[in-house]
Design an enzyme around this catalytic site. Structure first.
Site, PDB file in Angstrom:
ATOM      1  N   GLN A  10     -85.204 -84.357  85.631  1.00  0.00           N
ATOM      2  CA  GLN A  10     -85.099 -83.327  84.604  1.00  0.00           C
ATOM      3  C   GLN A  10     -84.905 -81.979  85.278  1.00  0.00           C
ATOM      4  O   GLN A  10     -85.661 -81.595  86.169  1.00  0.00           O
ATOM      5  CB  GLN A  10     -86.341 -83.277  83.716  1.00  0.00           C
ATOM      6  CG  GLN A  10     -86.257 -82.158  82.675  1.00  0.00           C
ATOM      7  CD  GLN A  10     -87.280 -82.286  81.563  1.00  0.00           C
ATOM      8  OE1 GLN A  10     -87.680 -83.395  81.222  1.00  0.00           O
ATOM      9  NE2 GLN A  10     -87.692 -81.170  81.000  1.00  0.00           N
ATOM     10  N   GLU A  13     -81.430 -77.582  82.542  1.00  0.00           N
ATOM     11  CA  GLU A  13     -80.452 -77.721  81.475  1.00  0.00           C
ATOM     12  C   GLU A  13     -80.401 -79.109  80.844  1.00  0.00           C
ATOM     13  O   GLU A  13     -79.981 -79.239  79.697  1.00  0.00           O
ATOM     14  CB  GLU A  13     -79.045 -77.387  82.020  1.00  0.00           C
ATOM     15  CG  GLU A  13     -78.888 -75.982  82.586  1.00  0.00           C
ATOM     16  CD  GLU A  13     -78.893 -74.915  81.507  1.00  0.00           C
ATOM     17  OE1 GLU A  13     -78.486 -75.221  80.369  1.00  0.00           O
ATOM     18  OE2 GLU A  13     -79.309 -73.782  81.803  1.00  0.00           O
ATOM     19  N   ALA A  14     -80.801 -80.121  81.606  1.00  0.00           N
ATOM     20  CA  ALA A  14     -80.576 -81.486  81.120  1.00  0.00           C
ATOM     21  C   ALA A  14     -81.578 -82.476  81.682  1.00  0.00           C
ATOM     22  O   ALA A  14     -82.259 -82.216  82.677  1.00  0.00           O
ATOM     23  CB  ALA A  14     -79.149 -81.923  81.493  1.00  0.00           C
ATOM     24  N   LYS A  32     -76.576 -88.373  80.924  1.00  0.00           N
ATOM     25  CA  LYS A  32     -77.025 -87.001  81.137  1.00  0.00           C
ATOM     26  C   LYS A  32     -77.038 -86.280  79.795  1.00  0.00           C
ATOM     27  O   LYS A  32     -76.009 -86.082  79.175  1.00  0.00           O
ATOM     28  CB  LYS A  32     -76.092 -86.275  82.117  1.00  0.00           C
ATOM     29  CG  LYS A  32     -76.548 -84.865  82.439  1.00  0.00           C
ATOM     30  CD  LYS A  32     -75.660 -84.230  83.499  1.00  0.00           C
ATOM     31  CE  LYS A  32     -76.125 -82.828  83.833  1.00  0.00           C
ATOM     32  NZ  LYS A  32     -75.294 -82.200  84.888  1.00  0.00           N
ATOM     33  N   ASP A 133     -72.811 -75.769  92.071  1.00  0.00           N
ATOM     34  CA  ASP A 133     -74.135 -76.133  92.599  1.00  0.00           C
ATOM     35  C   ASP A 133     -73.981 -77.130  93.741  1.00  0.00           C
ATOM     36  O   ASP A 133     -74.573 -78.209  93.727  1.00  0.00           O
ATOM     37  CB  ASP A 133     -74.993 -76.718  91.481  1.00  0.00           C
ATOM     38  CG  ASP A 133     -76.453 -76.902  91.892  1.00  0.00           C
ATOM     39  OD1 ASP A 133     -76.906 -76.213  92.827  1.00  0.00           O
ATOM     40  OD2 ASP A 133     -77.142 -77.735  91.275  1.00  0.00           O
TER      41      ASP A 133
END
Length: 221
Positions: A10, A13-14, A32, A133
């Protein structure tokens, strides 16, 4: 259609779930799911979430089509803000490096991996996709040795050399902060990137500027 999902990660955002079976895919899949942001107006939140889900799936598809190894997208459910994608069998590059950190990676042949990473990033940037990222956690090694780039949750499209340079800088900082004595490894990744991306010269110039700004921030605190 699916079995009970298991939450394996976790983030901000998701949530990421593992499903042991999915449709006709015996190996199962990864789901996701972007969760609701209660501080936003519900209508705005739905719009922004749908946009991010669509953008992530589109970036994954474009990278895969360009010959980059990324998880295959099986299904995009906008209503549930969920992307169902391939479950990669392998290990993260981060785990591989950490497990061999004690002996200065002497048991690893990192040159082929560096070349594959550089080539993958070159393909991604050549189609103007910014990952957003890049870390060693978001690179996986399949059992056949292929390097898979994962987690495109912050990805977007841009042709700007500055954005591509920042993408590379984020990865460089990930190496320096998590994996000591990997300066040559990152240099090899950049060498492969330059070799496979003919338009890399302005990006390398911008990377030097980004590095300088980063050093100044560090000095100022």
């Amino acid at each position: 259609m699916t079995t009970e999902p298991i939450c394996i990660k976790q983030g901000a955002e998701a949530r990421v779930y593992e499903l042991s079976t999915f449709l006709t895919i015996k190996e199962g899949c990864i789901a996701k799911e972007r969760f609701k942001k209660t501080y936003r107006h519900p209508d705005l939140d739905r719009q922004l979430t749908a946009r991010r889900v669509t953008q992530e799936a589109r970036c994954l598809y474009r990278c895969n089509k360009a010959g980059m190894d990324t998880p295959a997208v099986y299904l995009v459910d906008i209503q549930k803000a969920t992307i169902y994608m391939e479950k990669i069998v392998g290990t993260t590059f981060k785990r591989l490096l950490l497990d061999n950190q004690h002996n200065q990676y002497s048991d690893l042949d990192l040159a082929p991996i560096a070349d594959k990473i550089g080539k993958a990033l070159a393909k991604m940037h050549s189609i103007d996709i910014i990952h957003g990222d890049l870390t060693t956690s978001n690179m996986m090694l399949r059992e056949n040795g292929s390097v898979v780039t994962i987690d495109f949750g912050l990805s977007y499209g841009s042709s700007m050399p500055e954005d591509k340079a920042v993408d590379l800088y984020v990865l460089e900082r990930a190496f320096s902060s998590t994996h000591p004595s990997t300066e040559q490894l990152f240099a090899n990744i950049l060498a492969s990137y330059i070799k496979h991306y003919k338009q890399s010269k302005p990006i390398m110039s911008k990377l030097e500027e980004v590095r300088l700004r980063g050093r100044k921030r560090t000095m100022i605190g």
